[in-house]
Scaffold this motif. Structure first.
Motif, PDB file in Angstrom:
ATOM      1  N   ARG A   1      10.836  42.376  21.591  1.00 49.16           N
ATOM      2  CA  ARG A   1      10.560  40.934  21.560  1.00 49.16           C
ATOM      3  C   ARG A   1       9.110  40.684  21.983  1.00 49.16           C
ATOM      4  O   ARG A   1       8.547  41.421  22.794  1.00 49.16           O
ATOM      5  N   ASP A   2       8.532  39.633  21.448  1.00 50.40           N
ATOM      6  CA  ASP A   2       7.129  39.306  21.692  1.00 50.40           C
ATOM      7  C   ASP A   2       7.006  38.512  22.995  1.00 50.40           C
ATOM      8  O   ASP A   2       7.214  37.299  23.025  1.00 50.40           O
ATOM      9  N   LEU A   3       6.644  39.193  24.066  1.00 51.94           N
ATOM     10  CA  LEU A   3       6.578  38.539  25.370  1.00 51.94           C
ATOM     11  C   LEU A   3       5.301  37.740  25.574  1.00 51.94           C
ATOM     12  O   LEU A   3       5.067  37.212  26.663  1.00 51.94           O
ATOM     13  N   SER A   4       4.492  37.601  24.533  1.00 56.76           N
ATOM     14  CA  SER A   4       3.358  36.677  24.602  1.00 56.76           C
ATOM     15  C   SER A   4       3.765  35.277  24.125  1.00 56.76           C
ATOM     16  O   SER A   4       2.998  34.327  24.229  1.00 56.76           O
ATOM     17  N   ASP A   5       4.992  35.166  23.626  1.00 55.30           N
ATOM     18  CA  ASP A   5       5.531  33.911  23.100  1.00 55.30           C
ATOM     19  C   ASP A   5       6.299  33.200  24.223  1.00 55.30           C
ATOM     20  O   ASP A   5       7.318  33.713  24.702  1.00 55.30           O
ATOM     21  N   ASN A   6       5.818  32.040  24.635  1.00 56.78           N
ATOM     22  CA  ASN A   6       6.464  31.325  25.733  1.00 56.78           C
ATOM     23  C   ASN A   6       7.916  30.963  25.431  1.00 56.78           C
ATOM     24  O   ASN A   6       8.759  30.923  26.339  1.00 56.78           O
ATOM     25  N   ASN A   7       8.214  30.690  24.176  1.00 63.82           N
ATOM     26  CA  ASN A   7       9.600  30.361  23.819  1.00 63.82           C
ATOM     27  C   ASN A   7      10.519  31.548  24.047  1.00 63.82           C
ATOM     28  O   ASN A   7      11.654  31.392  24.523  1.00 63.82           O
ATOM     29  N   ILE A   8      10.029  32.741  23.716  1.00 56.70           N
ATOM     30  CA  ILE A   8      10.831  33.942  23.932  1.00 56.70           C
ATOM     31  C   ILE A   8      10.992  34.210  25.428  1.00 56.70           C
ATOM     32  O   ILE A   8      12.079  34.562  25.901  1.00 56.70           O
ATOM     33  N   LEU A   9       9.925  34.016  26.191  1.00 58.12           N
ATOM     34  CA  LEU A   9      10.034  34.176  27.642  1.00 58.12           C
ATOM     35  C   LEU A   9      11.076  33.211  28.217  1.00 58.12           C
ATOM     36  O   LEU A   9      11.894  33.593  29.069  1.00 58.12           O
ATOM     37  N   ALA A  10      11.045  31.971  27.757  1.00 52.45           N
ATOM     38  CA  ALA A  10      12.014  30.984  28.237  1.00 52.45           C
ATOM     39  C   ALA A  10      13.436  31.365  27.840  1.00 52.45           C
ATOM     40  O   ALA A  10      14.388  31.160  28.610  1.00 52.45           O
ATOM     41  N   GLU A  11      13.588  31.936  26.650  1.00 58.40           N
ATOM     42  CA  GLU A  11      14.917  32.393  26.210  1.00 58.40           C
ATOM     43  C   GLU A  11      15.421  33.521  27.101  1.00 58.40           C
ATOM     44  O   GLU A  11      16.612  33.575  27.443  1.00 58.40           O
TER      45      GLU A  11
ATOM     46  N   GLY B   1      20.559  32.962  33.079  1.00 61.58           N
ATOM     47  CA  GLY B   1      21.106  31.786  33.720  1.00 61.58           C
ATOM     48  C   GLY B   1      20.104  30.816  34.308  1.00 61.58           C
ATOM     49  O   GLY B   1      20.493  29.838  34.962  1.00 61.58           O
ATOM     50  N   LEU B   2      18.803  31.041  34.080  1.00 60.60           N
ATOM     51  CA  LEU B   2      17.798  30.105  34.570  1.00 60.60           C
ATOM     52  C   LEU B   2      17.598  28.984  33.552  1.00 60.60           C
ATOM     53  O   LEU B   2      17.995  29.099  32.386  1.00 60.60           O
ATOM     54  N   ASP B   3      16.978  27.900  33.991  1.00 62.15           N
ATOM     55  CA  ASP B   3      16.806  26.724  33.139  1.00 62.15           C
ATOM     56  C   ASP B   3      15.683  26.929  32.124  1.00 62.15           C
ATOM     57  O   ASP B   3      14.529  27.130  32.499  1.00 62.15           O
ATOM     58  N   LYS B   4      16.035  26.876  30.853  1.00 60.99           N
ATOM     59  CA  LYS B   4      15.056  27.157  29.800  1.00 60.99           C
ATOM     60  C   LYS B   4      13.934  26.129  29.759  1.00 60.99           C
ATOM     61  O   LYS B   4      12.757  26.485  29.626  1.00 60.99           O
ATOM     62  N   SER B   5      14.271  24.871  29.872  1.00 65.31           N
ATOM     63  CA  SER B   5      13.240  23.833  29.794  1.00 65.31           C
ATOM     64  C   SER B   5      12.278  23.916  30.972  1.00 65.31           C
ATOM     65  O   SER B   5      11.070  23.700  30.824  1.00 65.31           O
ATOM     66  N   GLU B   6      12.801  24.251  32.140  1.00 59.95           N
ATOM     67  CA  GLU B   6      11.931  24.404  33.301  1.00 59.95           C
ATOM     68  C   GLU B   6      11.036  25.634  33.145  1.00 59.95           C
ATOM     69  O   GLU B   6       9.864  25.617  33.520  1.00 59.95           O
ATOM     70  N   ALA B   7      11.577  26.691  32.564  1.00 59.65           N
ATOM     71  CA  ALA B   7      10.784  27.898  32.301  1.00 59.65           C
ATOM     72  C   ALA B   7       9.614  27.564  31.383  1.00 59.65           C
ATOM     73  O   ALA B   7       8.469  27.969  31.632  1.00 59.65           O
ATOM     74  N   LEU B   8       9.883  26.825  30.333  1.00 56.56           N
ATOM     75  CA  LEU B   8       8.813  26.417  29.412  1.00 56.56           C
ATOM     76  C   LEU B   8       7.782  25.551  30.123  1.00 56.56           C
ATOM     77  O   LEU B   8       6.571  25.706  29.914  1.00 56.56           O
ATOM     78  N   ALA B   9       8.255  24.663  30.971  1.00 54.63           N
ATOM     79  CA  ALA B   9       7.344  23.752  31.667  1.00 54.63           C
ATOM     80  C   ALA B   9       6.386  24.498  32.576  1.00 54.63           C
ATOM     81  O   ALA B   9       5.181  24.197  32.599  1.00 54.63           O
ATOM     82  N   ILE B  10       6.885  25.497  33.314  1.00 57.06           N
ATOM     83  CA  ILE B  10       5.998  26.201  34.246  1.00 57.06           C
ATOM     84  C   ILE B  10       4.988  27.073  33.485  1.00 57.06           C
ATOM     85  O   ILE B  10       3.872  27.304  33.960  1.00 57.06           O
ATOM     86  N   LEU B  11       5.377  27.538  32.291  1.00 56.69           N
ATOM     87  CA  LEU B  11       4.446  28.325  31.485  1.00 56.69           C
ATOM     88  C   LEU B  11       3.382  27.430  30.858  1.00 56.69           C
ATOM     89  O   LEU B  11       2.215  27.827  30.741  1.00 56.69           O
ATOM     90  N   GLU B  12       3.764  26.246  30.471  1.00 51.97           N
ATOM     91  CA  GLU B  12       2.823  25.334  29.824  1.00 51.97           C
ATOM     92  C   GLU B  12       1.826  24.738  30.810  1.00 51.97           C
ATOM     93  O   GLU B  12       0.646  24.596  30.500  1.00 51.97           O
ATOM     94  N   ASP B  13       2.288  24.391  32.022  1.00 51.01           N
ATOM     95  CA  ASP B  13       1.341  23.769  32.955  1.00 51.01           C
ATOM     96  C   ASP B  13       0.659  24.766  33.893  1.00 51.01           C
ATOM     97  O   ASP B  13      -0.222  24.394  34.658  1.00 51.01           O
ATOM     98  N   GLN B  14       1.096  26.052  33.810  1.00 45.62           N
ATOM     99  CA  GLN B  14       0.418  27.120  34.568  1.00 45.62           C
ATOM    100  C   GLN B  14       0.380  26.823  36.077  1.00 45.62           C
ATOM    101  O   GLN B  14      -0.568  27.148  36.770  1.00 45.62           O
TER     102      GLN B  14
END
Length: 217
Positions: free
Chosen positions: A135-145, A151-164
């Motif tokens: 899997r492409d771990l440079s892709d934030n969507n894949i990291l969030a998946e 069992g972690l929150d996907k939307s929160e995972a995306l948020a922390i990656l986007e706002d750094q």
């Protein structure tokens, strides 16, 4: 020094792009089980390629370029790692189109997972995502998946990656380990004082743990 009967603290600096990091960890895990050593593991960030662009580089080309390996040596190394991994219960699925990636976002995601007591689970899931499922771990969507997969929150995972939001904290921890002289991984520190670098093998890790157990008894 670890107090008698206290869990052995084990700090591991590593990068999920590093095949020897998962091999070394699994060797250590087997040794911990064989010796019955009570322990607590703390993962720490290390970037093999901090200057690598986000889209990465072909893994075989990168290894040849960085280490001067021939294609034949690279292929032999992959076969060796695949066999060692199999013996430890881990599947490497190397392919010609596999890529190395910049892992700064990976480490930020792991930092976030640590705050929820799930860094260890996510770390192992990301090793498998990269080396087994490619899997492409440079892709934030894949990291969030992957975060959602444990069992972690996907939307929160995306948020922390986007706002750094954890960028400065992760850089600070990376800098700390560089200051400690860590230049290669896996770098394993037992009891905050005994540094062992590289995948040592189950037997060597077992001997190290036996010696540490004797010292603390």
């Amino acid at each position: 020094m670890t107090k008698p009967n206290a869990p052995l603290r084990i700090d591991i600096a590593s990068d999920v792009m590093c095949p020897w990091c998962i091999i070394g960890y699994l060797q250590l895990a087997h040794a911990l089980e064989a010796t019955g050593t009570a322990h607590e593991i703390h993962w720490h960030p290390f970037e093999l390629n901090p200057e690598m662009p986000a889209d990465g580089q072909n893994m075989r080309e990168h290894i040849i370029e960085k280490y001067g390996s021939t294609p034949e040596q690279s292929e032999a190394s992959r076969r060796q790692m695949t066999e060692v991994g199999k013996g430890l219960g881990f599947e490497f699925s190397f392919a010609d189109d596999m890529r190395m990636h910049n892992t700064f976002n990976v480490h930020q995601l792991l930092h976030w997972a640590e705050q929820q007591g799930r860094m260890h689970d996510l770390k192992l899931a990301l090793f498998e995502a990269h080396f087994t499922h490619r899997r492409d771990l440079s892709d934030n969507n894949i990291l969030a998946e992957e975060a959602a997969g444990i069992g972690l929150d996907k939307s929160e995972a995306l948020a922390i990656l986007e706002d750094q939001r954890f960028a400065d904290e992760v850089r600070s921890v990376e800098h700390f380990w560089l200051q400690q002289g860590v230049r290669g991984v896996p770098a394993v520190v037992f009891d905050r004082q005994h540094l062992v670098t590289g995948a040592q093998g189950v037997d060597n890790y077992t001997r190290i743990l036996e010696q540490l157990n004797e010292m603390s008894s």
